[in-house]
Design an enzyme around this catalytic site. Sequence first.
Site, PDB file in Angstrom:
ATOM      1  N   TYR A 290      39.677  83.532  79.454  1.00  0.00           N
ATOM      2  CA  TYR A 290      39.599  83.590  80.718  1.00  0.00           C
ATOM      3  C   TYR A 290      40.647  83.795  81.321  1.00  0.00           C
ATOM      4  O   TYR A 290      41.070  84.925  82.170  1.00  0.00           O
ATOM      5  CB  TYR A 290      38.561  82.832  81.384  1.00  0.00           C
ATOM      6  CG  TYR A 290      37.073  82.902  80.763  1.00  0.00           C
ATOM      7  CD1 TYR A 290      36.011  83.547  81.388  1.00  0.00           C
ATOM      8  CD2 TYR A 290      36.883  82.034  79.643  1.00  0.00           C
ATOM      9  CE1 TYR A 290      34.748  83.638  81.183  1.00  0.00           C
ATOM     10  CE2 TYR A 290      35.491  82.209  79.089  1.00  0.00           C
ATOM     11  CZ  TYR A 290      34.515  83.046  79.613  1.00  0.00           C
ATOM     12  OH  TYR A 290      33.217  82.927  79.378  1.00  0.00           O
TER      13      TYR A 290
ATOM     14  N   ASP B 248      29.338  89.632  74.906  1.00  0.00           N
ATOM     15  CA  ASP B 248      29.853  88.788  75.860  1.00  0.00           C
ATOM     16  C   ASP B 248      31.380  88.982  75.575  1.00  0.00           C
ATOM     17  O   ASP B 248      31.795  90.271  75.945  1.00  0.00           O
ATOM     18  CB  ASP B 248      29.748  87.238  75.593  1.00  0.00           C
ATOM     19  CG  ASP B 248      30.387  86.202  76.317  1.00  0.00           C
ATOM     20  OD1 ASP B 248      29.874  85.897  77.345  1.00  0.00           O
ATOM     21  OD2 ASP B 248      31.485  85.730  76.114  1.00  0.00           O
TER      22      ASP B 248
ATOM     23  N   HIS C 207      21.106  87.070  77.233  1.00  0.00           N
ATOM     24  CA  HIS C 207      22.623  87.109  77.051  1.00  0.00           C
ATOM     25  C   HIS C 207      22.989  87.063  75.452  1.00  0.00           C
ATOM     26  O   HIS C 207      24.058  87.547  75.165  1.00  0.00           O
ATOM     27  CB  HIS C 207      23.398  86.308  77.906  1.00  0.00           C
ATOM     28  CG  HIS C 207      24.968  86.409  77.828  1.00  0.00           C
ATOM     29  ND1 HIS C 207      25.553  87.488  78.107  1.00  0.00           N
ATOM     30  CD2 HIS C 207      25.891  85.613  77.444  1.00  0.00           C
ATOM     31  CE1 HIS C 207      26.913  87.581  78.126  1.00  0.00           C
ATOM     32  NE2 HIS C 207      27.170  86.269  77.481  1.00  0.00           N
TER      33      HIS C 207
END
Length: 465
Positions: free
Chosen positions: A370, A224, A427
């Site tokens: 982000y 990630d 993930h």
Amino acid sequence: MSNCCRILWIAIVIGLGVLYYEITKEFPKPNIPLDTWWGTGKSQKIDTSMRPFKIAINDEVLNTLKVKLSDVSFTPPLEGIDFQYGFNTNTLKKLVDFWRTQYNWREREALLNKYPHFKTNIQGLDIHYVHIKPQVSKNIHVLPMIMVHGWPGSFVEFYKIIPMLTTPRTDYNFVFELILPSIPGYGFSQAAAKPGLGATQIAVIMHNLMDRIGFKKYYVQGGDWGSRIVSAMSTLFPENVLGHHSNLCFLNTLSSNIKSFVGSLFPEWFAGKQNVHKIYPLSEHFFTLLEESGYFHIQATKPDTVGVALRDSPAGLAAYILEKFSTGTNKAWRSAKDGNLQSKFTFTELLDNVMIYYVTGSITTSMRIYAESYSWDHLSLNMDRVPTIVPTACAKFPHEIAYKTDFQLAEKYKTLLQSTIMPRGGHFAALEEPLLLAEDIFSAVKKFIDHHSKKDSKNQENRDL
């Protein structure tokens, strides 16, 4: 052929050549300052010691949590809808009841404190990390490795894999000394007081952390956001990073995307028969990405707004985080009423991770990565087009959110020594399939060692000539 036609063809060829060059050209390594001050105010003298730290949450925080968990109202899900609209509230009610009546934070806190924790100030921020030193005989080599988590994960994701990486084996003559940091703004690591701390700048902090601890050369691993951070470490510090292992090898360049489009004409040739479904049909994957990336757009634009609600409501926080643990592990689990969460994880394991966000109040600051990493300033670094020469290994889990072929990855990773198609997993590999991930890390590092050994031998031969 007339002169006009010749000139036209020459112009087209030259134009295509220029276009190809612009699309595929590599960018130089950006000059990222190593001492940017991310703390409050102006740069000042800091305490460079590595201070022992123990997780000890105040009773008042836990009492408030219990009160809030006792006062939750749930909107009933639609008939026939499981996790397609997000976290099913019937399942959420069960989770909240378990959290309030059975989950024991003090027991989990003691488990988390099983390994030594520390804090040290890097560039104005107190960075938290777990440091595990294996106890081995003299004939076993101990190799330093930093493992970096992502969102919505934390350092607790790695607790299952710790003994697998630090216990001696008969098939390898090395184990790992592990550094498990919390990304700035996550958990017990201090958040930046200034804008601009994206994945590349965090890579500098993590490199400085390893240097502070005393490691001049080390290995890196991540998934990630951790994958983006350790990739940047490998790109920026090739003289320090001995090997780069990732369970989310990814790049987003125009040339790699063009390859995906062209590859759709010959999908089995481009992706390999067993991997075609991970890329094609492109339209299906595009709409899945669109459906599952709503959170991404919010967090890349207005993280502080949604953060207010998530910090105030523990039930909302759990729903927001754990919906990702369902879909991220297997997108097909959207069609299960309980999201199949307990088929791979326990409620206790999942809540351990949620609690790191809750007790530290770090959900808002965690989401800012982000916005910072997708700002124009950060994107202009073009890190995906800066070549990485460090030996690299990619573990490709079948239910990962994104897939790139080795042909595409070779654009950036110039020394891709290992690429493993995993038999299962998604993930959150370290938490879901720690044994598979550990096996791949050992195999990769052995290849890294052999690569450096051959390189050193060749350099010695050249010096002897």
